[in-house]
Motif scaffolding. Structure first.
Motif, PDB file in Angstrom:
ATOM      1  N   ASP A 242      15.135  -9.418  19.451  1.00 17.99           N
ATOM      2  CA  ASP A 242      14.792  -8.983  18.106  1.00 17.99           C
ATOM      3  C   ASP A 242      13.289  -9.065  17.838  1.00 17.99           C
ATOM      4  OD1 ASP A 242      15.523  -8.260  15.344  1.00 17.99           O
ATOM      5  OD2 ASP A 242      14.839 -10.278  14.860  1.00 17.99           O
ATOM      6  N   SER A 243      12.637 -10.097  18.347  1.00 16.63           N
ATOM      7  CA  SER A 243      11.193 -10.243  18.110  1.00 16.63           C
ATOM      8  C   SER A 243      10.414  -9.103  18.755  1.00 16.63           C
ATOM      9  CB  SER A 243      10.690 -11.583  18.669  1.00 16.63           C
ATOM     10  OG  SER A 243      11.281 -12.661  17.983  1.00 16.63           O
ATOM     11  N   MET A 244      10.774  -8.751  19.989  1.00 21.81           N
ATOM     12  CA  MET A 244      10.091  -7.659  20.674  1.00 21.81           C
ATOM     13  C   MET A 244      10.357  -6.338  19.961  1.00 21.81           C
ATOM     14  SD  MET A 244       8.364  -8.854  23.255  1.00 21.81           S
ATOM     15  CE  MET A 244       8.140  -7.495  24.400  1.00 21.81           C
ATOM     16  N   LEU A 245      11.594  -6.144  19.506  1.00 16.86           N
ATOM     17  CA  LEU A 245      11.967  -4.904  18.818  1.00 16.86           C
ATOM     18  C   LEU A 245      11.143  -4.734  17.531  1.00 16.86           C
ATOM     19  CD1 LEU A 245      14.025  -2.688  19.524  1.00 16.86           C
ATOM     20  CD2 LEU A 245      15.645  -3.818  18.001  1.00 16.86           C
ATOM     21  N   LYS A 246      10.966  -5.833  16.808  1.00 16.00           N
ATOM     22  CA  LYS A 246      10.177  -5.773  15.562  1.00 16.00           C
ATOM     23  C   LYS A 246       8.717  -5.446  15.843  1.00 16.00           C
ATOM     24  CE  LYS A 246      13.045  -8.840  12.744  1.00 16.00           C
ATOM     25  NZ  LYS A 246      13.271 -10.226  12.302  1.00 16.00           N
ATOM     26  N   VAL A 247       8.163  -6.048  16.886  1.00 17.80           N
ATOM     27  CA  VAL A 247       6.777  -5.753  17.246  1.00 17.80           C
ATOM     28  C   VAL A 247       6.647  -4.282  17.624  1.00 17.80           C
ATOM     29  CG1 VAL A 247       4.962  -6.188  18.951  1.00 17.80           C
ATOM     30  CG2 VAL A 247       6.199  -8.114  17.953  1.00 17.80           C
ATOM     31  N   GLY A 248       7.612  -3.778  18.430  1.00 17.96           N
ATOM     32  CA  GLY A 248       7.579  -2.374  18.840  1.00 17.96           C
ATOM     33  C   GLY A 248       7.705  -1.432  17.660  1.00 17.96           C
ATOM     34  N   ARG A 249       8.648  -1.732  16.753  1.00 14.74           N
ATOM     35  CA  ARG A 249       8.852  -0.881  15.574  1.00 14.74           C
ATOM     36  C   ARG A 249       7.586  -0.841  14.715  1.00 14.74           C
ATOM     37  NH1 ARG A 249      12.498  -3.749  13.025  1.00 14.74           N
ATOM     38  NH2 ARG A 249      14.347  -2.749  13.906  1.00 14.74           N
ATOM     39  N   ASN A 250       7.004  -1.997  14.430  1.00  7.01           N
ATOM     40  CA  ASN A 250       5.806  -2.052  13.590  1.00  7.01           C
ATOM     41  C   ASN A 250       4.636  -1.327  14.239  1.00  7.01           C
ATOM     42  OD1 ASN A 250       7.197  -3.526  11.682  1.00  7.01           O
ATOM     43  ND2 ASN A 250       6.481  -5.508  12.440  1.00  7.01           N
ATOM     44  N   ARG A 251       4.509  -1.495  15.537  1.00 10.01           N
ATOM     45  CA  ARG A 251       3.402  -0.865  16.244  1.00 10.01           C
ATOM     46  C   ARG A 251       3.528   0.660  16.205  1.00 10.01           C
ATOM     47  NH1 ARG A 251       2.305  -1.196  22.685  1.00 10.01           N
ATOM     48  NH2 ARG A 251       0.316  -0.124  22.716  1.00 10.01           N
ATOM     49  N   LEU A 252       4.739   1.176  16.426  1.00  9.10           N
ATOM     50  CA  LEU A 252       4.935   2.626  16.415  1.00  9.10           C
ATOM     51  C   LEU A 252       4.772   3.198  15.006  1.00  9.10           C
ATOM     52  CD1 LEU A 252       7.895   2.870  18.938  1.00  9.10           C
ATOM     53  CD2 LEU A 252       5.556   3.625  19.310  1.00  9.10           C
ATOM     54  N   LEU A 253       5.287   2.481  14.008  1.00 10.58           N
ATOM     55  CA  LEU A 253       5.126   2.938  12.628  1.00 10.58           C
ATOM     56  C   LEU A 253       3.651   2.984  12.230  1.00 10.58           C
ATOM     57  CD1 LEU A 253       8.097   1.114  10.860  1.00 10.58           C
ATOM     58  CD2 LEU A 253       7.908   3.559  11.362  1.00 10.58           C
ATOM     59  N   ASP A 254       2.886   1.983  12.696  1.00  6.05           N
ATOM     60  CA  ASP A 254       1.450   1.959  12.416  1.00  6.05           C
ATOM     61  C   ASP A 254       0.736   3.173  13.008  1.00  6.05           C
ATOM     62  OD1 ASP A 254       1.672  -0.390  11.025  1.00  6.05           O
ATOM     63  OD2 ASP A 254       0.950  -1.678  12.658  1.00  6.05           O
ATOM     64  N   LYS A 255       1.298   3.714  14.102  1.00  6.96           N
ATOM     65  CA  LYS A 255       0.697   4.879  14.755  1.00  6.96           C
ATOM     66  C   LYS A 255       1.290   6.184  14.229  1.00  6.96           C
ATOM     67  CE  LYS A 255      -0.435   2.442  19.048  1.00  6.96           C
ATOM     68  NZ  LYS A 255      -1.887   2.614  18.976  1.00  6.96           N
ATOM     69  N   GLY A 256       2.130   6.077  13.185  1.00 11.21           N
ATOM     70  CA  GLY A 256       2.688   7.271  12.572  1.00 11.21           C
ATOM     71  C   GLY A 256       3.843   7.886  13.328  1.00 11.21           C
ATOM     72  N   ILE A 257       4.472   7.099  14.219  1.00 11.49           N
ATOM     73  CA  ILE A 257       5.589   7.613  15.020  1.00 11.49           C
ATOM     74  C   ILE A 257       6.883   7.077  14.437  1.00 11.49           C
ATOM     75  CG2 ILE A 257       6.687   7.580  17.301  1.00 11.49           C
ATOM     76  CD1 ILE A 257       3.791   7.272  18.434  1.00 11.49           C
ATOM     77  N   SER A 258       7.731   7.961  13.925  1.00 11.42           N
ATOM     78  CA  SER A 258       8.990   7.495  13.325  1.00 11.42           C
ATOM     79  C   SER A 258      10.099   8.532  13.353  1.00 11.42           C
ATOM     80  CB  SER A 258       8.755   7.044  11.869  1.00 11.42           C
ATOM     81  OG  SER A 258       8.277   8.136  11.095  1.00 11.42           O
ATOM     82  N   GLY A 259       9.760   9.800  13.139  1.00 15.22           N
ATOM     83  CA  GLY A 259      10.783  10.819  12.906  1.00 15.22           C
ATOM     84  C   GLY A 259      11.841  10.954  13.987  1.00 15.22           C
ATOM     85  N   ASN A 260      11.430  10.941  15.249  1.00 16.58           N
ATOM     86  CA  ASN A 260      12.392  11.157  16.331  1.00 16.58           C
ATOM     87  C   ASN A 260      12.671   9.894  17.149  1.00 16.58           C
ATOM     88  OD1 ASN A 260       9.983  10.907  17.670  1.00 16.58           O
ATOM     89  ND2 ASN A 260      10.057  12.903  18.706  1.00 16.58           N
TER      90      ASN A 260
END
Length: 256
Positions: A103-121
């Motif tokens: 879960d910790s790694m998943l949260k870091v990955g999610r936040n990092r991708l969202l910060d880069k504007g990657i979310s839609g797909n």
């Protein structure tokens, strides 16, 4: 990290680095390692590989053959390096699932991708590689980068990856492996068991986790053994490419 054996002497024993532990305890022990290092995982990757992990991952992406409209599963996707590139390749019609058991790694990955504007797909799923929660014949490509060595039942995980791939789909396993040159192997051992824990102590205040990671690399199957495991699971045209003298290998197999 210490382990006290329980009273159930019949429980199956597996390895956690160089330790023997009960199978039921391994997943939680691996989770402790990645909970501890998640926040500085990317920094440590750059320090420990001298930035080479970026080249290894780039080659993985090139060999994956991912194209627009594909469905991709990035297992043990951690902080999202591969997912970020795959997201751009598959485009709006495609889909990338970043899956990680931690879960910790998943949260870091999610936040990092969202910060880069990657979310839609991109979708995020907490999942165990041994029992992937996806339909049969669903993905065009499955990747697992530096994660298979932490899985308790590797053969079960490889079979699970085969199941979720479409016929003709591709599995790519990027993992530390066995250097072919004995001199390089000796240097690599010295580096792994001395510098890695020291860097872990200095950067993350956690020498034990990086000692485990060094040990887990040594316990992982060599190139030919992993190739055979993939073939036994049912993959065809299994090949592997040694990188950096065999310190890292990229295995690729096709679902018939």
């Amino acid at each position: 990290m210490t382990h006290k054996q329980g009273n159930n002497s019949e429980e199956t024993i597996t390895h956690f680095g160089f330790q023997n532990v009960a199978e039921s305890e391994k997943a939680s022990k691996v989770a402790e390692v990645f909970h501890s290092v998640a926040g500085r995982y990317d920094l440590m990757n750059d320090v420990l590989s001298g930035g080479m992990h970026r080249l290894w991952k780039r080659f993985t992406i090139e060999l994956s053959g991912v194209r627009a409209g594909n469905k991709v599963l990035d297992i043990a996707g951690g902080t999202g390096d591969l997912t970020r590139k795959f997201s751009r390749l598959v485009g709006a019609e495609g889909q990338v699932v970043l899956a990680d058991i931690n879960d910790s790694m998943l949260k870091v990955g999610r936040n990092r991708l969202l910060d880069k504007g990657i979310s839609g797909n991109v979708h995020f799923v907490q999942a165990n590689a041994e029992c992937l929660p996806f339909p049969d014949n669903h993905f065009d490509v499955v990747t697992i980068a530096f994660g298979l060595r932490n899985v308790t039942h590797k053969d079960t995980a490889i079979a699970s990856m085969l199941r979720v791939l479409k016929p003709g789909g591709r599995l790519l396993v990027l993992e530390f492996s066995k250097p072919k040159n004995p001199v390089l192997s000796k240097i690599y051992d010295t580096y792994s068991f001395n510098f890695m824990p020291l860097a872990g102590k200095l950067i993350t205040n956690d020498a034990d986790s990086y000692r485990y990671l060094a040990e887990s690399i040594r316990m992982h199957p060599d190139q030919e053994t992993l190739k055979a495991m993939m073939e036994v699971a049912g993959f065809e045209r299994v090949t592997y490419h040694n990188m950096t003298g065999g310190i890292v290998a990229l295995h690729r197999g096709i679902k018939p």
